[in-house]
Design an enzyme around this catalytic site. Structure first.
Site, PDB file in Angstrom:
ATOM      1  N   HIS A  83       0.839  -1.195   0.000  1.00 28.44           N
ATOM      2  CA  HIS A  83       0.000   0.000   0.000  1.00 28.44           C
ATOM      3  C   HIS A  83       0.874   1.244   0.000  1.00 28.44           C
ATOM      4  O   HIS A  83       1.924   1.282   0.639  1.00 28.44           O
ATOM      5  CB  HIS A  83      -0.927  -0.011   1.220  1.00 28.44           C
ATOM      6  CG  HIS A  83      -2.028   0.998   1.142  1.00 28.44           C
ATOM      7  ND1 HIS A  83      -1.817   2.341   1.363  1.00 28.44           N
ATOM      8  CD2 HIS A  83      -3.344   0.866   0.844  1.00 28.44           C
ATOM      9  CE1 HIS A  83      -2.958   2.986   1.213  1.00 28.44           C
ATOM     10  NE2 HIS A  83      -3.902   2.109   0.890  1.00 28.44           N
ATOM     11  N   GLU A 155      -3.434   2.150  -7.275  1.00 34.00           N
ATOM     12  CA  GLU A 155      -3.833   3.308  -6.481  1.00 34.00           C
ATOM     13  C   GLU A 155      -2.917   4.491  -6.801  1.00 34.00           C
ATOM     14  O   GLU A 155      -1.799   4.558  -6.300  1.00 34.00           O
ATOM     15  CB  GLU A 155      -3.801   2.986  -4.981  1.00 34.00           C
ATOM     16  CG  GLU A 155      -2.606   2.153  -4.516  1.00 34.00           C
ATOM     17  CD  GLU A 155      -2.466   2.123  -3.015  1.00 34.00           C
ATOM     18  OE1 GLU A 155      -3.442   2.414  -2.304  1.00 34.00           O
ATOM     19  OE2 GLU A 155      -1.361   1.825  -2.554  1.00 34.00           O
ATOM     20  N   GLY A 161      -6.979   9.792  -0.329  1.00 34.99           N
ATOM     21  CA  GLY A 161      -7.248  10.650   0.817  1.00 34.99           C
ATOM     22  C   GLY A 161      -7.235  12.132   0.499  1.00 34.99           C
ATOM     23  O   GLY A 161      -7.280  12.969   1.390  1.00 34.99           O
ATOM     24  N   SER A 201      -9.838   7.246  -3.667  1.00 29.87           N
ATOM     25  CA  SER A 201     -11.007   8.089  -3.377  1.00 29.87           C
ATOM     26  C   SER A 201     -12.262   7.634  -4.119  1.00 29.87           C
ATOM     27  O   SER A 201     -13.040   8.453  -4.615  1.00 29.87           O
ATOM     28  CB  SER A 201     -10.704   9.562  -3.696  1.00 29.87           C
ATOM     29  OG  SER A 201      -9.680  10.057  -2.856  1.00 29.87           O
ATOM     30  N   GLY A 222     -11.018   3.090   0.479  1.00 27.80           N
ATOM     31  CA  GLY A 222     -10.431   3.662   1.685  1.00 27.80           C
ATOM     32  C   GLY A 222     -11.479   4.257   2.604  1.00 27.80           C
ATOM     33  O   GLY A 222     -12.247   3.554   3.249  1.00 27.80           O
ATOM     34  N   GLY A 223     -11.525   5.586   2.660  1.00 25.81           N
ATOM     35  CA  GLY A 223     -12.405   6.290   3.590  1.00 25.81           C
ATOM     36  C   GLY A 223     -13.865   5.921   3.462  1.00 25.81           C
ATOM     37  O   GLY A 223     -14.594   5.860   4.463  1.00 25.81           O
TER      38      GLY A 223
END
Length: 238
Positions: A83, A155, A161, A201, A222-223
């Protein structure tokens, strides 16, 4: 580094209740502290639990690290490696990641292997070179027969982020490039069969457009995965 015990339970329960018997592959990678609880919550469903990282050594004086056998002892058989945050903040090198991949495969684990370029590398048109180098150092040393344990996650570092997202066309372009690299090393059949995920994202509002591209098989979320409702929406889109 998000979500404690109760938040993890809520997330897994929401996934199990709605998609516990899905044919899609749904994998959740909580922090080490909640892995065992997540495994227990997902038991009897098709939801898989993965670790966010692991060490390449079997055991020893590596305080704070987690080995493959430790993960397997609690029922975790999948791990995310490479990552961008591990590469950037914890100085994980391509050589180190190659060792981690080999150790994971030795233990029969599945690996979600992450590749991707920084903004400065994309601005000088080095993004293809960076991704190819990361693939060559990290996973292209594996025998073809072992690739049934590999998923590739692209990614773009500049889109993690930040709220920035690669355009669907940019995502497709890189995913197609990754398949070409795999086909060149092995064959087209393997390249077609490998799952390639986009991470950067992804959220409920942009997921459909990104996942509609022919070489994008899913997402490394992710988030937007921290809330069961948002993550479920993305799963529904897939």
């Amino acid at each position: 580094m998000n979500n404690g015990l109760e938040e993890t339970k809520t997330l897994i329960k929401g996934l199990v209740d709605k998609h516990g018997q899905t044919n899609n592959r749904i994998v959740v990678a909580p922090p080490f502290t909640t892995l065992q609880v997540a495994v227990e919550e997902a038991k009897g469903s098709h939801i898989e639990i993965a670790a966010q990282n692991m060490h390449f050594e079997e055991n020893g004086a590596y305080t704070g690290e987690i080995s493959a056998s430790m993960l397997k002892s609690i029922g975790v058989k999948t791990v995310i490696l490479g990552h961008s945050e591990r590469r950037a903040y914890f100085n994980e090198t391509d050589e180190m990641l190659s060792k981690k991949v080999s150790t994971a495969i030795k233990h029969g684990m599945d690996v979600f292997f992450c590749v991707g370029e920084a903004l400065r590398e994309r601005k000088v048109n080095k993004h293809f070179d960076v991704v190819q180098f990361q693939l060559e150092k990290g996973v292209l040393h594996l025998d073809k027969a072992l690739w049934n344990h590999i998923v590739i996650a692209y990614e773009p570092v500049w889109a993690i982020g930040t709220g920035e997202t690669a355009t669907p066309e940019q995502a497709q372009e890189m995913h197609e490039f990754i398949r070409r690299i795999i086909a060149k090393k092995y064959d087209q059949s393997l390249a077609n069969d490998i799952s390639t995920l986009y991470g950067g994202s992804v959220n409920p509002s942009n997921a459909k457009e990104i996942f509609s591209k022919p070489d994008v098989d899913g997402g490394l979320i992710g988030g937007a995965s921290l809330k069961a409702t948002d993550f479920l929406s993305i799963v529904d889109t897939v």
